[in-house]
Design a protein around this motif. Structure first.
Motif, PDB file in Angstrom:
ATOM      1  N   ASN A 198      22.473 -88.184   1.181  1.00  0.00           N
ATOM      2  CA  ASN A 198      22.534 -88.055   2.753  1.00  0.00           C
ATOM      3  C   ASN A 198      23.803 -87.201   2.946  1.00  0.00           C
ATOM      4  O   ASN A 198      24.109 -87.457   3.952  1.00  0.00           O
ATOM      5  CB  ASN A 198      22.352 -89.512   3.101  1.00  0.00           C
ATOM      6  CG  ASN A 198      21.034 -90.046   3.139  1.00  0.00           C
ATOM      7  OD1 ASN A 198      20.134 -89.431   3.608  1.00  0.00           O
ATOM      8  ND2 ASN A 198      20.826 -91.179   2.537  1.00  0.00           N
ATOM      9  N   ASP A 240      17.477 -89.441   3.677  1.00  0.00           N
ATOM     10  CA  ASP A 240      16.677 -90.623   4.808  1.00  0.00           C
ATOM     11  C   ASP A 240      15.772 -89.807   5.885  1.00  0.00           C
ATOM     12  O   ASP A 240      14.854 -90.231   6.194  1.00  0.00           O
ATOM     13  CB  ASP A 240      17.636 -91.303   5.465  1.00  0.00           C
ATOM     14  CG  ASP A 240      18.158 -92.264   4.688  1.00  0.00           C
ATOM     15  OD1 ASP A 240      17.675 -92.577   3.616  1.00  0.00           O
ATOM     16  OD2 ASP A 240      19.364 -93.080   5.058  1.00  0.00           O
ATOM     17  N   GLU A 275      14.682-101.970  -4.986  1.00  0.00           N
ATOM     18  CA  GLU A 275      16.204-101.974  -4.387  1.00  0.00           C
ATOM     19  C   GLU A 275      16.432-100.566  -3.826  1.00  0.00           C
ATOM     20  O   GLU A 275      16.900-100.463  -2.641  1.00  0.00           O
ATOM     21  CB  GLU A 275      17.412-102.315  -5.451  1.00  0.00           C
ATOM     22  CG  GLU A 275      17.103-103.935  -5.535  1.00  0.00           C
ATOM     23  CD  GLU A 275      18.326-104.121  -6.774  1.00  0.00           C
ATOM     24  OE1 GLU A 275      18.970-103.569  -7.142  1.00  0.00           O
ATOM     25  OE2 GLU A 275      18.136-105.524  -7.088  1.00  0.00           O
ATOM     26  N   GLU A 276      16.258 -99.434  -4.607  1.00  0.00           N
ATOM     27  CA  GLU A 276      16.509 -98.320  -4.190  1.00  0.00           C
ATOM     28  C   GLU A 276      15.774 -97.398  -3.188  1.00  0.00           C
ATOM     29  O   GLU A 276      15.941 -96.608  -2.482  1.00  0.00           O
ATOM     30  CB  GLU A 276      16.835 -97.372  -5.432  1.00  0.00           C
ATOM     31  CG  GLU A 276      18.054 -97.675  -6.160  1.00  0.00           C
ATOM     32  CD  GLU A 276      19.144 -97.527  -5.568  1.00  0.00           C
ATOM     33  OE1 GLU A 276      19.657 -96.540  -5.006  1.00  0.00           O
ATOM     34  OE2 GLU A 276      20.362 -98.273  -5.902  1.00  0.00           O
ATOM     35  N   ASN A 277      14.334 -97.746  -3.283  1.00  0.00           N
ATOM     36  CA  ASN A 277      13.217 -97.071  -2.581  1.00  0.00           C
ATOM     37  C   ASN A 277      12.621 -97.960  -1.702  1.00  0.00           C
ATOM     38  O   ASN A 277      12.569 -97.681  -0.341  1.00  0.00           O
ATOM     39  CB  ASN A 277      12.344 -96.557  -3.509  1.00  0.00           C
ATOM     40  CG  ASN A 277      12.878 -95.614  -4.602  1.00  0.00           C
ATOM     41  OD1 ASN A 277      12.456 -95.363  -5.814  1.00  0.00           O
ATOM     42  ND2 ASN A 277      13.748 -94.882  -4.053  1.00  0.00           N
ATOM     43  N   GLU A 279      13.131-101.172  -0.421  1.00  0.00           N
ATOM     44  CA  GLU A 279      13.997-101.609   0.823  1.00  0.00           C
ATOM     45  C   GLU A 279      14.526-100.457   1.672  1.00  0.00           C
ATOM     46  O   GLU A 279      14.563-100.914   3.089  1.00  0.00           O
ATOM     47  CB  GLU A 279      15.156-102.178   0.183  1.00  0.00           C
ATOM     48  CG  GLU A 279      14.532-103.764  -0.641  1.00  0.00           C
ATOM     49  CD  GLU A 279      15.664-104.408  -1.407  1.00  0.00           C
ATOM     50  OE1 GLU A 279      17.195-104.075  -0.969  1.00  0.00           O
ATOM     51  OE2 GLU A 279      15.532-105.189  -1.981  1.00  0.00           O
ATOM     52  N   VAL A 280      14.923 -99.271   1.147  1.00  0.00           N
ATOM     53  CA  VAL A 280      15.318 -98.228   1.983  1.00  0.00           C
ATOM     54  C   VAL A 280      14.125 -97.765   3.118  1.00  0.00           C
ATOM     55  O   VAL A 280      14.190 -97.732   4.183  1.00  0.00           O
ATOM     56  CB  VAL A 280      15.843 -97.096   1.269  1.00  0.00           C
ATOM     57  CG1 VAL A 280      15.993 -95.897   2.348  1.00  0.00           C
ATOM     58  CG2 VAL A 280      16.927 -97.707   0.598  1.00  0.00           C
TER      59      VAL A 280
END
Length: 376
Positions: A198, A240, A275-277, A279-280
Motif C-alpha cells: 500500500n 487494499d 491474519e494477513e488476508n 481479516e484484512v
C-alpha cells in the motif's frame, strides 16, 4: 512466460531471487533418479482398456470416448481445488494439445471438482473447457489472465482468448476469471518497492492492475455474463484498493519460503492466511471472498544446496506430511484452497532452478509420486 515467486515478505523475496539466479538452468541427476525410481502409475491398477493419451497413463474402455476413462483406486477426490498449467503452454513455445489436457482432466477430476489456471496464452482456456466437455466430468475452472505491468497487449490478447472461450463454452464450468498472478509483487520488485503493497509503488502497480480488472468486468457484463472477477498475489502483497475492486482474491502462501518446518507448515499457513488476508478483507467495504491460491511442499531440487528451507527438506516424505496435515485439516476447518500443484513443471526447473519445478502430486510425465492421496 509465467513466473511464480512464492514469497511472504521482501526479505524472503530477495533470498528466493538470489537462489534462483544461482541455480537457473542446472538440473542434477538427483531429479532423474527420483523421477524414475519413486513414481507410481496412475490408472495402472487395470489391465483392460486403451491408453490413448500422450502420457499413456489413463486408460479408456472406449478409445474414442474420453468420458469412458477408467478410475484409479489410488486417487481420491479429497482436494478442494488444484492449481494446474497444461504442459507447453508458455509463450513463445506453445506446444500443448487437447489430447494432453484431456488426460490431465481425467486425472484431475479424480482428485477435485475445482481447478485454477494462470493465463490464457497458447489457448489454455478453450483447451481446458473442451477437455471438461469431452470427459463429461464435474469440474469447474477458474480461468485466468497473466498480465504484465506496462504491457497492454499481453492483457488484451489474453482477455480476448478468455472471452472467446466463454462465448464458445458458456459459463457452466467457469468459476471466475482471475486477472493477474503476483502482479503487485512483481511490479514492486521491478520498481524499487519495499514490503508494503500500500505504499506509493504498490499503489501505482495496483492502479495498473485495477484498470485491467475493471475492463474484464465491463467486457463480461457487456456480453451478458455474470462471472466473478478476481486476482491472485503473494500472501503479503495485496493492495487494499485492488482488493476493493475484485469479487475474490487468491493468496499464494508457501511455508517453505518462510523457513517453516514441515511439522508446523499447515498450522502456520492457516494462521498467516487468517491474519494477513481474511481479516484484512473483512475490514474492506466489499469484503471480497478469499481463498488460498497456492500452497504445497516441494519434493526435489536441482541442487543439494537449495533442497532445504532450513528446518526441513524437499522430499516426498515431507510432501506426504503436508498433505495429511493441510488437506485433511482444511476439509475439517472449511479452508478453501487450490493445492499447488497438479504436476511438476520441467520448464520451471530448467529456467529457475532450485525447488521451483517440483511441487506436483505427479511427476511431469503424469505418474503419481511416491505418496498416498489422503482419504479425508
Amino acid at each position: 512466460m509465467r513466473r511464480r515467486s512464492k514469497v511472504i515478505g521482501s526479505v524472503v523475496a530477495l533470498v528466493v531471487l538470489i537462489v534462483a539466479g544461482v541455480v537457473i538452468g542446472v538440473v542434477v541427476s538427483k531429479h532423474n533418479s527420483s523421477s524414475s525410481s519413486s513414481k507410481k502409475s496412475a490408472s495402472g491398477n487395470s489391465t483392460s482398456g486403451y491408453a490413448v493419451g500422450p502420457y499413456g497413463v489413463v486408460k479408456q474402455s472406449d478409445p474414442n470416448d474420453p468420458s469412458s476413462f477408467l478410475k484409479d483406486d489410488a486417487l481420491k477426490q479429497s482436494f478442494y481445488g488444484l492449481a494446474y498449467t497444461p504442459d507447453n503452454s508458455q509463450l513463445p513455445d506453445c506446444g500443448n494439445s487437447l489430447a494432453a489436457v484431456i488426460e490431465d482432466i481425467q486425472l484431475i477430476s479424480q482428485l477435485t471438482t475445482r481447478l485454477r489456471i494462470y493465463g490464457a496464452d497458447c489457448n489454455q482456456s478453450a483447451l481446458v473447457l473442451e477437455a471438461i466437455k469431452q470427459t463429461k466430468v464435474n469440474v469447474t475452472a477458474w480461468l485466468a489472465i497473466y498480465n504484465v505491468p506496462n504491457n497492454a497487449t499481453a492483457y488484451e490478447e489474453q482477455r480476448d482468448k478468455v472471452l472467446d472461450a466463454i462465448k464458445t463454452y458458456g459459463t457452466d464450468h467457469v468459476g471466475g476469471v482471475t486477472v493477474g498472478n503476483e502482479f503487485v509483487l512483481d511490479f514492486m520488485g521491478a520498481n524499487g518497492g519495499g514490503s508494503d503493497p500500500n505504499d506509493a509503488v504498490g499503489t501505482a502497480g495496483g492502479e495498473l492492475l485495477i484498470a485491467n480488472i475493471t475492463d474484464m468486468k465491463n467486457q463480461l457484463s457487456s456480453l451478458g455474463y455474470s462471472v466473478p472477477v478476481g486476482t491472485s498475489d503473494a500472501g503479503a502483497y495485496f493492495n487494499d484498493k485492488v482488493l476493493e475492486s475484485v469479487d475474490y482474491a487468491l493468496s499464494n502462501i508457501h511455508s517453505w519460503f518462510a523457513n517453516v518446518s514441515i511439522a508446523q507448515a499447515a498450522d502456520w499457513t492457516y494462521t498467516f492466511f487468517e491474519e494477513e488476508n481474511v481479516e484484512v478483507a473483512q475490514g474492506l467495504s466489499n469484503k471480497p471472498d478469499f481463498a488460498i491460491g497456492e500452497t504445497g511442499w516441494p519434493t526435489n531440487s536441482t541442487t543439494a544446496a537449495a533442497a532445504s528451507n532450513g528446518p526441513s527438506t524437499a522430499s516426498e516424505e515431507n510432501l506426504q506430511t503436508f498433505l495429511n496435515d493441510f488437506v485433511c485439516g482444511s476439509n475439517k476447518n472449511g479452508t478453501e484452497y487450490f493445492y499447488f500443484e497438479f504436476a511438476d513443471e520441467d520448464w520451471q526447473a530448467k529456467q529457475f532452478g532450485g525447488v521451483e519445478g517440483y511441487w506436483g502430486l505427479f511427476h511431469d510425465n503424469r505418474t503419481l509420486k511416491g505418496i498416498t492421496i489422503p482419504d479425508c
